[in-house]
Write a protein that holds these residues in place. Structure first.
Motif, PDB file in Angstrom:
ATOM      1  N   GLU A   1     -10.159  -8.121  -1.814  1.00 44.22           N
ATOM      2  CA  GLU A   1      -9.666  -6.749  -1.823  1.00 44.22           C
ATOM      3  C   GLU A   1     -10.605  -5.939  -0.958  1.00 44.22           C
ATOM      4  OE1 GLU A   1      -8.194  -4.477  -5.493  1.00 44.22           O
ATOM      5  OE2 GLU A   1     -10.078  -3.533  -4.975  1.00 44.22           O
ATOM      6  N   TRP A   2     -10.037  -5.275   0.000  1.00 43.23           N
ATOM      7  CA  TRP A   2     -10.879  -4.687   1.042  1.00 43.23           C
ATOM      8  C   TRP A   2     -11.125  -3.217   0.757  1.00 43.23           C
ATOM      9  CZ3 TRP A   2      -8.751  -3.421   6.522  1.00 43.23           C
ATOM     10  CH2 TRP A   2      -9.796  -3.015   7.340  1.00 43.23           C
ATOM     11  N   ILE A   3     -10.065  -2.426   0.648  1.00 45.09           N
ATOM     12  CA  ILE A   3     -10.218  -1.000   0.404  1.00 45.09           C
ATOM     13  C   ILE A   3      -9.354  -0.645  -0.791  1.00 45.09           C
ATOM     14  CG2 ILE A   3      -9.890   1.317   1.351  1.00 45.09           C
ATOM     15  CD1 ILE A   3      -9.916   0.068   4.128  1.00 45.09           C
ATOM     16  N   ALA A   4      -9.901   0.084  -1.753  1.00 42.78           N
ATOM     17  CA  ALA A   4      -9.076   0.592  -2.843  1.00 42.78           C
ATOM     18  C   ALA A   4      -9.347   2.080  -2.947  1.00 42.78           C
ATOM     19  CB  ALA A   4      -9.418  -0.110  -4.149  1.00 42.78           C
ATOM     20  N   VAL A   5      -8.375   2.889  -2.565  1.00 47.70           N
ATOM     21  CA  VAL A   5      -8.529   4.348  -2.610  1.00 47.70           C
ATOM     22  C   VAL A   5      -7.348   4.920  -3.373  1.00 47.70           C
ATOM     23  CG1 VAL A   5      -8.967   6.418  -1.280  1.00 47.70           C
ATOM     24  CG2 VAL A   5      -9.425   4.192  -0.273  1.00 47.70           C
TER      25      VAL A   5
ATOM     26  N   PRO B   1      -4.042  -2.562   8.977  1.00 46.96           N
ATOM     27  CA  PRO B   1      -5.492  -2.353   9.059  1.00 46.96           C
ATOM     28  C   PRO B   1      -6.257  -3.605   9.483  1.00 46.96           C
ATOM     29  CG  PRO B   1      -4.636  -1.393   7.052  1.00 46.96           C
ATOM     30  CD  PRO B   1      -3.517  -2.178   7.657  1.00 46.96           C
TER      31      PRO B   1
ATOM     32  N   TYR C   1      -3.752   3.554  -3.265  1.00 44.90           N
ATOM     33  CA  TYR C   1      -3.610   2.598  -2.170  1.00 44.90           C
ATOM     34  C   TYR C   1      -4.633   1.485  -2.304  1.00 44.90           C
ATOM     35  CZ  TYR C   1      -1.105   6.436   0.041  1.00 44.90           C
ATOM     36  OH  TYR C   1      -0.234   7.434   0.319  1.00 44.90           O
ATOM     37  N   THR C   2      -4.191   0.258  -2.153  1.00 38.15           N
ATOM     38  CA  THR C   2      -5.162  -0.829  -2.008  1.00 38.15           C
ATOM     39  C   THR C   2      -4.803  -1.595  -0.748  1.00 38.15           C
ATOM     40  OG1 THR C   2      -3.791  -2.177  -3.424  1.00 38.15           O
ATOM     41  CG2 THR C   2      -5.769  -1.243  -4.419  1.00 38.15           C
ATOM     42  N   PHE C   3      -5.844  -1.990  -0.027  1.00 43.37           N
ATOM     43  CA  PHE C   3      -5.654  -2.800   1.164  1.00 43.37           C
ATOM     44  C   PHE C   3      -6.422  -4.087   0.970  1.00 43.37           C
ATOM     45  CE2 PHE C   3      -5.223   1.584   2.479  1.00 43.37           C
ATOM     46  CZ  PHE C   3      -3.997   1.544   3.118  1.00 43.37           C
ATOM     47  N   ASP C   4      -5.691  -5.192   0.943  1.00 40.58           N
ATOM     48  CA  ASP C   4      -6.350  -6.490   0.843  1.00 40.58           C
ATOM     49  C   ASP C   4      -6.635  -7.006   2.238  1.00 40.58           C
ATOM     50  OD1 ASP C   4      -6.216  -6.419  -1.830  1.00 40.58           O
ATOM     51  OD2 ASP C   4      -4.379  -7.621  -1.979  1.00 40.58           O
TER      52      ASP C   4
END
Lengths: 679, 100
Positions: free
Chosen positions: A71-75, A142, A78-81
């Protein structure tokens, strides 16, 4: 189709990354043989892992593969794996990237043998393979953007590889800055799509796109309330296309690519012809559920027209260049235009097919030109070449095959891919077809000229190797002003990739024969397999369409072969004896002279940019540097605030008498005042 | 019995004498004694109210204040002695090293 988990996908980027890291950290201390081993190991490993992944993909009935790494970004919501994905489109690109990449690594061993920056070169090259595979494998915008920026960095580093030459360092900077402009658009596009759909994942975006019921119903909630989804998506597509224009060198951002030829020639072959510059095409095809005539017709028109105009515009410049690499660079810009023309018309698989065949024949052409430049100790001016057919037979034959493939002579690879594009254009839009058709003629003409000047006629390199030599030459190889130059024949390292790529340029067309080749009884009683590549990509871009009827298609093919052969021969015939004296006389006056000057000076686009953009920006920067920075920033903000603090401190310091009784007086009076006020 | 207001008046006068002494005298020892005077003025107020309200906690505070005052005297006199040894003076006007 639900993707299958296949975690070994990470090996494709990891192996070249290890190579790059090793070479960067300890490369300077390793012996050359070990550097070669690490570099080739990294790229060969990536190629092997790509083949293995393709094999797994094929064995699973073409179920897409995925590897969720972390899991790369969790804001907020929104989550970006960090997810890698692998489908038919990815496999096509990654095999080209790692396969051609490996061959060019091999070639580079021979080409860069004597360069003091040997390990640095391979560190960058491995890093490029890493970044490009992230770009190809990334399953969300991303992640793709990381690769996108990574290849930009690798490109910058390699263009400016011989950084001690200011002109080359400047070319690297130009590439970087022009790409920043494109990347800004790319980022805006990503933000728009994430803002609209809440995700950057291709799979989820595709589902979301399919789930949009009405594209023209005005949105009521969200940050795009008040706009229709179609408007937002069109905006996103155009923004993303700005990014593609930067990376894939389309009008108006193509200007960096010809200058990028300052890098070592194998780099031009790998990055600036075969792989990185096709990233924009890949991105458009990857997002074909948005870049589609039914979803964003305006954006598609823009793409097709930009592609078509770039194709003919760049080809026209290629006619009048004397630097062998510059001709090939403009040819690349022009061919990328064809890919965008195809993508803009919705012929995605034709675009990708041309991407693949172009990677083969253009890489071969660049490597061939590299061999020529190497042989002539850094000479790049075609007017001082000639007659190289006999001393460099391997180079000549592979170059010839690739030239025919590029010009679109049947039955070589470029014929099929270019023809697929032109057939589609003929069907959808005649003006665009006209652009493509004229561009094809120009392509054949400049390639005939290149072939004639370089390989035929008499050898002009001995006499001309005098005082006026040396502009734009590969620095590491240029030495001396000897009258009789000794040809540097390509060694085995260099010959092998040339032969393999030449072979691929010859036969890659078989991947996607046009449907009219579906003839009974040709191949041992069976029909020929046609449109294999279209069918292979259909899980990503939809089923292939048969639009034209067979008669017209045969006619188009026949006409374009005759057209290509005619112009190819014209170019060869005019220039085979060297720079044509007749032509020179003809262009000495009148409109012909103007046409020649305009083409030679590349339509003065660089000059226009210089005056419209560069000089105003520079002037503004000087203004800021000379006035705003010293007076406002330094004077007012920095020195001003320091002065304010210092003088207020000095002003208040008289209160600090050091006399305890005056402090106590203030204290007592204040307490008394507070008590009186409170009670 | 004498009315509590007299005690409070006395305490106020003592406190005022102490405060003025702290502010105007130059001799550190006198300043110091004036502080003691203010403390004892406060003590007097404490016992007055304790007595009037028949509440023993006022006495307790007086004990506490006396104990603190005693400790303060020990420390304060030690500082003054040390200061005198160092500077040969106990005039507070001359001790203004912290002037800005």
């Amino acid at each position: 189709m639900r993707p299958e988990s296949y975690s070994l996908l990470y090996l494709i980027p990891l192996l070249p990354l290890i190579g790059a890291a090793t070479l960067t950290l300890v490369g300077a201390r390793l012996p050359k043989a070990l550097v070669v081993l690490v570099a080739l190991g990294g790229s060969l490993g990536a190629f092997a892992a790509s083949i293995a992944s393709t094999w797994v993909f094929y064995r699973l009935q073409e179920t897409p593969l995925e590897a969720v790494l972390w899991e790369w970004i969790a804001v907020g919501r929104y989550t970006f794996d960090f997810t890698l994905g692998f489908d038919a489109l990815t496999s096509a690109l990654i095999l080209v990237v790692t396969g051609v990449g490996f061959l060019i690594h091999v070639y580079s061993v021979g080409y860069m043998k004597e360069d003091p920056g040997f390990f640095r070169y391979f560190a960058y090259l491995n890093f490029f393979i890493f970044a490009m595979s992230i770009l190809a494998l990334g399953r969300s915008l991303p992640v793709m953007f990381i690769g996108w920026e990574g290849v930009g960095l690798a490109s910058y580093l390699l263009i400016g590889f011989w950084y001690s030459d200011p002109e080359k360092a400047l070319a690297g900077k130009k590439a970087f800055i022009v790409n920043r402009i494109g990347d800004f658009g790319f980022l805006i596009g990503i933000f728009t799509l994430v803002g609209l759909f809440g995700t950057g994942d291709f799979q989820l975006l595709k589902e979301a796109a399919a789930g949009l019921r009405d594209l023209d119903e005005v949105l009521k909630i969200g940050i795009f309330a008040g706009y229709t989804p179609r408007a937002v998506i069109t905006f996103a597509c155009l923004s993303l296309f700005v990014g593609a224009c930067g990376k894939s060198a389309q009008i108006p951002l193509y200007v960096w690519l010809p200058d990028a030829m300052a890098g070592p020639t194998p780099v031009s072959a790998l990055i600036h012809a075969a792989t990185m510059v096709t990233a924009g095409v890949y991105m458009v095809v990857r997002l074909n559920f948005f870049f589609s005539p039914s979803v964003a017709p305006i954006a598609m028109h823009v793409i097709a027209w930009v592609g078509g105009l770039t194709a003919i515009f760049a080809a026209s410049i290629g006619l009048a260049q004397n630097d062998i690499k510059k001709v090939l660079a403009y040819s690349t810009v022009s061919q990328l235009g064809y890919m965008f023309l195809a993508a803009g018309l919705g012929a995605y698989s034709a675009a990708v097919f041309h991407l693949v065949t172009h990677a083969f024949f253009k890489a071969c052409l660049f490597l061939g030109s590299g061999a020529v430049i190497h042989a002539l100790h850094g000479e790049q001016d075609m007017r001082r070449m000639g007659g190289l057919r006999r001393p460099l037979p391997v180079v000549f034959w592979t170059f010839l095959i690739s030239t025919l493939a590029l010009a679109g002579v049947a039955p070589l690879a470029g014929f099929f891919s270019k023809d697929a594009i032109l057939a589609r254009a003929f069907d959808v839009s005649r003006p665009l077809w006209m652009l493509g058709f004229l561009g094809a003629g120009l392509t054949a003409l400049y390639m005939g000229r290149l072939l004639g000047l370089t390989f035929f006629g008499s050898a002009r390199y001995n006499a001309a190797h005098g005082a006026d030599v040396g502009h734009g030459a590969d620095a590491a190889h240029g030495h001396g002003t000897a009258k009789e130059i000794h040809l540097h024949k390509p060694d085995l390292w260099m010959r092998t990739p040339l032969i393999l790529l030449g072979a691929l340029a010859a036969v890659a067309g078989l991947l996607n024969l046009p449907h009219v080749f579906h003839l009974e009884g040709v191949a041992g009683g069976h029909a020929l397999e046609t449109q294999w590549f279209d069918h292979y990509l259909s899980s990503v871009v939809g089923a292939p369409q048969v639009l034209l009827d067979a008669g017209i298609e045969w006619l188009l093919m026949g006409v374009s072969v005759v057209w290509a052969v005619f112009w190819l021969f014209a170019g060869y015939a005019i220039y085979r004896r060297g720079p044509s004296a007749t032509l020179e006389r003809a262009t000495r006056s009148g409109p012909a002279r103007w046409a020649h000057v305009v083409l030679r000076e590349k339509w003065f686009v660089d000059e226009v940019y210089e005056y419209v953009i560069v000089i105003p920006v520079r002037t503004m920067a000087s203004f800021f540097a000379l006035f705003i920075d010293p007076f406002v920033i330094d004077g007012l903000f920095v020195k001003g605030s320091a002065l304010g603090v210092r003088s207020s401190g000095r002003g208040l310091s008289w209160l600090q008498t050091g006399n305890i009784q005056s402090y106590a007086t203030v204290f007592v009076v204040a307490v008394a005042a507070i008590i009186l006020w409170a009670v | 019995m004498i009315a509590p207001s007299f005690y409070l008046l006395l305490a106020s006068v003592l406190f005022a004498i102490g405060a003025i002494g702290v502010l105007v005298r130059r001799n550190a020892i006198v300043v110091f004694m004036c502080i003691e005077l203010m403390l004892n003025a406060a003590n007097l107020v404490f016992v007055t109210f304790a007595r009037q309200r028949a509440d023993v906690s006022g006495h307790v505070y007086v004990m506490l204040v006396m104990a603190v005052a005693a400790a303060e005297v020990a420390v304060g006199l030690a500082i003054i002695v040390a200061l005198f040894r160092e500077r040969r003076t106990v005039n507070v006007d001359e001790l203004r090293e912290l002037r800005g």
